[in-house]
Design a protein around this motif. Structure first.
Motif, PDB file in Angstrom:
ATOM      1  N   PRO A  32       0.797  -1.228   0.000  1.00  0.00           N
ATOM      2  CA  PRO A  32       0.000   0.000   0.000  1.00  0.00           C
ATOM      3  C   PRO A  32       0.828   1.276   0.000  1.00  0.00           C
ATOM      4  O   PRO A  32       1.891   1.337   0.608  1.00  0.00           O
ATOM      5  CB  PRO A  32      -0.802  -0.110   1.297  1.00  0.00           C
ATOM      6  CG  PRO A  32       0.041  -0.927   2.194  1.00  0.00           C
ATOM      7  CD  PRO A  32       0.843  -1.859   1.339  1.00  0.00           C
ATOM      8  N   ILE A  33       0.317   2.276  -0.693  1.00  0.00           N
ATOM      9  CA  ILE A  33       0.794   3.647  -0.539  1.00  0.00           C
ATOM     10  C   ILE A  33      -0.268   4.281   0.370  1.00  0.00           C
ATOM     11  O   ILE A  33      -1.409   4.477  -0.054  1.00  0.00           O
ATOM     12  CB  ILE A  33       0.864   4.394  -1.891  1.00  0.00           C
ATOM     13  CG1 ILE A  33       1.705   3.624  -2.918  1.00  0.00           C
ATOM     14  CG2 ILE A  33       1.373   5.825  -1.701  1.00  0.00           C
ATOM     15  CD1 ILE A  33       3.167   3.543  -2.665  1.00  0.00           C
ATOM     16  N   VAL A  34       0.084   4.530   1.617  1.00  0.00           N
ATOM     17  CA  VAL A  34      -0.813   4.898   2.713  1.00  0.00           C
ATOM     18  C   VAL A  34      -1.819   3.753   2.946  1.00  0.00           C
ATOM     19  O   VAL A  34      -1.532   2.861   3.719  1.00  0.00           O
ATOM     20  CB  VAL A  34      -1.489   6.267   2.515  1.00  0.00           C
ATOM     21  CG1 VAL A  34      -2.398   6.605   3.716  1.00  0.00           C
ATOM     22  CG2 VAL A  34      -0.430   7.366   2.369  1.00  0.00           C
ATOM     23  N   ASP A  35      -2.963   3.747   2.251  1.00  0.00           N
ATOM     24  CA  ASP A  35      -3.961   2.710   2.528  1.00  0.00           C
ATOM     25  C   ASP A  35      -4.503   2.052   1.263  1.00  0.00           C
ATOM     26  O   ASP A  35      -5.506   1.342   1.314  1.00  0.00           O
ATOM     27  CB  ASP A  35      -5.121   3.329   3.333  1.00  0.00           C
ATOM     28  CG  ASP A  35      -5.655   4.582   2.660  1.00  0.00           C
ATOM     29  OD1 ASP A  35      -5.252   4.862   1.515  1.00  0.00           O
ATOM     30  OD2 ASP A  35      -6.464   5.289   3.296  1.00  0.00           O
ATOM     31  N   LYS A  36      -3.854   2.304   0.138  1.00  0.00           N
ATOM     32  CA  LYS A  36      -4.369   1.793  -1.129  1.00  0.00           C
ATOM     33  C   LYS A  36      -3.239   1.058  -1.855  1.00  0.00           C
ATOM     34  O   LYS A  36      -2.122   1.578  -1.919  1.00  0.00           O
ATOM     35  CB  LYS A  36      -4.815   3.012  -1.967  1.00  0.00           C
ATOM     36  CG  LYS A  36      -5.767   2.698  -3.088  1.00  0.00           C
ATOM     37  CD  LYS A  36      -5.822   3.842  -4.069  1.00  0.00           C
ATOM     38  CE  LYS A  36      -6.752   4.960  -3.663  1.00  0.00           C
ATOM     39  NZ  LYS A  36      -6.963   5.906  -4.785  1.00  0.00           N
ATOM     40  N   GLY A 251       8.567  11.065 -27.549  1.00  0.00           N
ATOM     41  CA  GLY A 251       8.615  11.051 -26.096  1.00  0.00           C
ATOM     42  C   GLY A 251       7.764  12.191 -25.555  1.00  0.00           C
ATOM     43  O   GLY A 251       7.645  13.242 -26.193  1.00  0.00           O
ATOM     44  N   VAL A 252       7.163  11.973 -24.386  1.00  0.00           N
ATOM     45  CA  VAL A 252       6.377  13.015 -23.723  1.00  0.00           C
ATOM     46  C   VAL A 252       6.956  13.224 -22.330  1.00  0.00           C
ATOM     47  O   VAL A 252       7.151  12.250 -21.591  1.00  0.00           O
ATOM     48  CB  VAL A 252       4.896  12.587 -23.575  1.00  0.00           C
ATOM     49  CG1 VAL A 252       4.105  13.623 -22.779  1.00  0.00           C
ATOM     50  CG2 VAL A 252       4.255  12.341 -24.927  1.00  0.00           C
ATOM     51  N   THR A 253       7.259  14.478 -21.985  1.00  0.00           N
ATOM     52  CA  THR A 253       7.603  14.783 -20.595  1.00  0.00           C
ATOM     53  C   THR A 253       6.282  15.059 -19.892  1.00  0.00           C
ATOM     54  O   THR A 253       5.629  16.070 -20.164  1.00  0.00           O
ATOM     55  CB  THR A 253       8.514  16.027 -20.512  1.00  0.00           C
ATOM     56  OG1 THR A 253       9.654  15.779 -21.334  1.00  0.00           O
ATOM     57  CG2 THR A 253       8.973  16.293 -19.096  1.00  0.00           C
ATOM     58  N   VAL A 254       5.882  14.143 -19.022  1.00  0.00           N
ATOM     59  CA  VAL A 254       4.571  14.275 -18.366  1.00  0.00           C
ATOM     60  C   VAL A 254       4.582  15.498 -17.453  1.00  0.00           C
ATOM     61  O   VAL A 254       5.559  15.756 -16.744  1.00  0.00           O
ATOM     62  CB  VAL A 254       4.245  12.989 -17.571  1.00  0.00           C
ATOM     63  CG1 VAL A 254       3.030  13.177 -16.676  1.00  0.00           C
ATOM     64  CG2 VAL A 254       4.034  11.811 -18.524  1.00  0.00           C
ATOM     65  N   ASP A 255       3.491  16.255 -17.517  1.00  0.00           N
ATOM     66  CA  ASP A 255       3.309  17.399 -16.629  1.00  0.00           C
ATOM     67  C   ASP A 255       2.803  16.854 -15.294  1.00  0.00           C
ATOM     68  O   ASP A 255       1.617  16.558 -15.141  1.00  0.00           O
ATOM     69  CB  ASP A 255       2.283  18.361 -17.265  1.00  0.00           C
ATOM     70  CG  ASP A 255       2.181  19.645 -16.487  1.00  0.00           C
ATOM     71  OD1 ASP A 255       2.924  19.813 -15.495  1.00  0.00           O
ATOM     72  OD2 ASP A 255       1.344  20.491 -16.867  1.00  0.00           O
ATOM     73  N   GLY A 256       3.702  16.646 -14.339  1.00  0.00           N
ATOM     74  CA  GLY A 256       3.334  16.052 -13.051  1.00  0.00           C
ATOM     75  C   GLY A 256       4.585  15.523 -12.384  1.00  0.00           C
ATOM     76  O   GLY A 256       5.690  15.700 -12.883  1.00  0.00           O
ATOM     77  N   LYS A 257       4.399  14.836 -11.274  1.00  0.00           N
ATOM     78  CA  LYS A 257       5.548  14.320 -10.511  1.00  0.00           C
ATOM     79  C   LYS A 257       5.570  12.806 -10.628  1.00  0.00           C
ATOM     80  O   LYS A 257       4.587  12.135 -10.331  1.00  0.00           O
ATOM     81  CB  LYS A 257       5.394  14.748  -9.039  1.00  0.00           C
ATOM     82  CG  LYS A 257       6.427  14.186  -8.125  1.00  0.00           C
ATOM     83  CD  LYS A 257       7.751  14.903  -8.264  1.00  0.00           C
ATOM     84  CE  LYS A 257       8.850  14.126  -7.543  1.00  0.00           C
ATOM     85  NZ  LYS A 257      10.187  14.503  -7.974  1.00  0.00           N
ATOM     86  N   GLU A 269       8.882   7.968  -0.339  1.00  0.00           N
ATOM     87  CA  GLU A 269       8.488   9.291  -0.868  1.00  0.00           C
ATOM     88  C   GLU A 269       7.030   9.255  -1.343  1.00  0.00           C
ATOM     89  O   GLU A 269       6.256  10.181  -1.067  1.00  0.00           O
ATOM     90  CB  GLU A 269       9.407   9.690  -2.030  1.00  0.00           C
ATOM     91  CG  GLU A 269       9.045  11.051  -2.616  1.00  0.00           C
ATOM     92  CD  GLU A 269       9.844  11.419  -3.866  1.00  0.00           C
ATOM     93  OE1 GLU A 269      10.839  10.738  -4.192  1.00  0.00           O
ATOM     94  OE2 GLU A 269       9.439  12.404  -4.520  1.00  0.00           O
ATOM     95  N   ALA A 270       6.666   8.177  -2.042  1.00  0.00           N
ATOM     96  CA  ALA A 270       5.289   8.069  -2.548  1.00  0.00           C
ATOM     97  C   ALA A 270       4.298   8.098  -1.383  1.00  0.00           C
ATOM     98  O   ALA A 270       3.245   8.742  -1.452  1.00  0.00           O
ATOM     99  CB  ALA A 270       5.134   6.783  -3.361  1.00  0.00           C
ATOM    100  N   ASN A 271       4.657   7.405  -0.292  1.00  0.00           N
ATOM    101  CA  ASN A 271       3.783   7.397   0.892  1.00  0.00           C
ATOM    102  C   ASN A 271       3.660   8.790   1.502  1.00  0.00           C
ATOM    103  O   ASN A 271       2.565   9.235   1.852  1.00  0.00           O
ATOM    104  CB  ASN A 271       4.313   6.402   1.927  1.00  0.00           C
ATOM    105  CG  ASN A 271       3.787   5.009   1.679  1.00  0.00           C
ATOM    106  OD1 ASN A 271       2.671   4.693   2.066  1.00  0.00           O
ATOM    107  ND2 ASN A 271       4.567   4.195   0.994  1.00  0.00           N
ATOM    108  N   LEU A 272       4.802   9.490   1.622  1.00  0.00           N
ATOM    109  CA  LEU A 272       4.761  10.829   2.222  1.00  0.00           C
ATOM    110  C   LEU A 272       3.976  11.800   1.347  1.00  0.00           C
ATOM    111  O   LEU A 272       3.153  12.575   1.840  1.00  0.00           O
ATOM    112  CB  LEU A 272       6.190  11.349   2.456  1.00  0.00           C
ATOM    113  CG  LEU A 272       6.937  10.675   3.610  1.00  0.00           C
ATOM    114  CD1 LEU A 272       8.382  11.134   3.660  1.00  0.00           C
ATOM    115  CD2 LEU A 272       6.234  10.982   4.945  1.00  0.00           C
ATOM    116  N   ARG A 273       4.223  11.738   0.022  1.00  0.00           N
ATOM    117  CA  ARG A 273       3.501  12.656  -0.873  1.00  0.00           C
ATOM    118  C   ARG A 273       1.997  12.395  -0.814  1.00  0.00           C
ATOM    119  O   ARG A 273       1.192  13.320  -0.827  1.00  0.00           O
ATOM    120  CB  ARG A 273       3.997  12.507  -2.319  1.00  0.00           C
ATOM    121  CG  ARG A 273       5.331  13.166  -2.561  1.00  0.00           C
ATOM    122  CD  ARG A 273       5.724  13.084  -4.028  1.00  0.00           C
ATOM    123  NE  ARG A 273       7.043  13.639  -4.226  1.00  0.00           N
ATOM    124  CZ  ARG A 273       7.293  14.941  -4.392  1.00  0.00           C
ATOM    125  NH1 ARG A 273       6.305  15.816  -4.408  1.00  0.00           N
ATOM    126  NH2 ARG A 273       8.522  15.377  -4.545  1.00  0.00           N
TER     127      ARG A 273
END
Ligand code: G1P
Length: 297
Positions: A32-36, A251-257, A269-273
């Protein structure tokens, strides 16, 4: 205009050795990332982008993945009897996300081989590929990561892969793309060479392939013709280099993290974010982080 993208392939056949012992009996996609579970974020990303059918490429012992996206009669019945309405609705929503088909990859022959296993279901249609280790966070009002690639595919008719600039010293961990930035849109890149995990000392580019693809059906034939490559496996990257030579690839640079949840620090990091993005967890998480940092001083 190219046909719209209705199918997505999500390979989940990996052994998850980087997360042993957690992955001894639990597939890494269910961590899980937090609860999912990680995989649910990816499945939601695909369906929210307009995908209508997901094909999971499974390894052995992954029955719990199918159970997660299925109706859970006993759990729903118990939640109903206990008047846990919000939990009940949340659990029911998972089974209603959309159609998901599972196929077994009968031998661990690589990512290219895993993707090719979806051919009998998808047939002569374009499709998306989402890798479970790469998580994308995009702003609420923006298209999801794979949605941005679908838009680029539908606008250009060319295969699209997500790219990200990484330190040159890191490129040996990724598929590496050479080429040039589009004149009009700096998020688009025209690929002229694609190499899977170039050995250290041979780096020619800092553009890394990062877990999202939208591909034309021509890839099936190219995958079938792809010989064993890096690591003794059939590499998707090698088939895509052949596609690039034949009909171009972008190629696409995705707008996001993007976060690499397949890496221990990336997983944290994924959990904290995720925690920081939840109204009920944000201030508690900030306090906790401050306390932990103070303890280190
Ligand atoms: C796979 C791909 C590679 C890509 C990476 C990250 O490698 O083969 O081209 O850069 O995912 O998306 P893996 O990390 O599974 O070895």
């Amino acid at each position: 205009m190219p046909p719209s993208v209705k199918f997505a392939v999500i390979p989940v056949a990996g052994l998850g050795t980087r997360f042993l012992p957690a992955t001894k009996a639990v597939p890494k996609e269910m961590l899980p990332i937090v609860d999912k579970p990680t995989l649910q974020y990816i499945v939601e990303e695909a369906f929210s982008a307009g995908i209508e059918h997901i094909v999971l490429i499974q390894g052995r012992y992954k029955g719990c993945i199918e159970d997660h996206f299925d109706t859970s009669y006993e759990l729903e019945d118990t939640l109903e009897k206990r008047n846990k309405t919000a939990d009940l609705e949340m659990v029911r929503k998972i089974a209603r996300l959309g159609p998901i088909t599972s196929i077994r990859q009968k031998a661990p022959l690589g990512l290219g081989h895993a993707v090719l296993c979806a051919r009998p279901i998808i047939g002569d249609a374009p499709f998306a590929v989402l890798l479970g280790d790469d998580l994308y966070r995009t702003e609420a009002n923006k298209r999801s990561g794979i949605g941005q690639l679908i838009d680029a595919f539908e606008a250009t008719g060319k295969g699209q892969i997500a790219l990200m600039q990484v330190p040159l010293s890191e490129i040996h961990k990724y598929g590496a793309a050479e080429g040039k930035v589009d004149d009009k849109n700096e998020r688009l890149f025209h690929i002229s060479d694609l190499v899977e995990k170039p050995p250290k000392g041979t780096e020619k580019t800092d553009r890394a392939v990062v877990g999202r693809y939208v591909l034309p059906p021509r890839v099936w034939g190219l995958l079938e013709a792809t010989k064993v490559g890096k690591g003794g496996e059939i590499q998707l990257t090698d088939a895509l280099d052949a596609l690039q030579k034949e009909q171009g690839l972008m190629g696409v640079t995705v707008d996001g993290k993007r976060v690499d949840a397949g890496d221990k620090l990336g997983f944290l990091e994924a959990n904290l974010r995720e925690a920081l993005s939840r109204t009920d967890l944000k201030s508690g998480t900030v306090t906790l982080m401050q306390e932990l940092l103070a303890e280190l001083k």
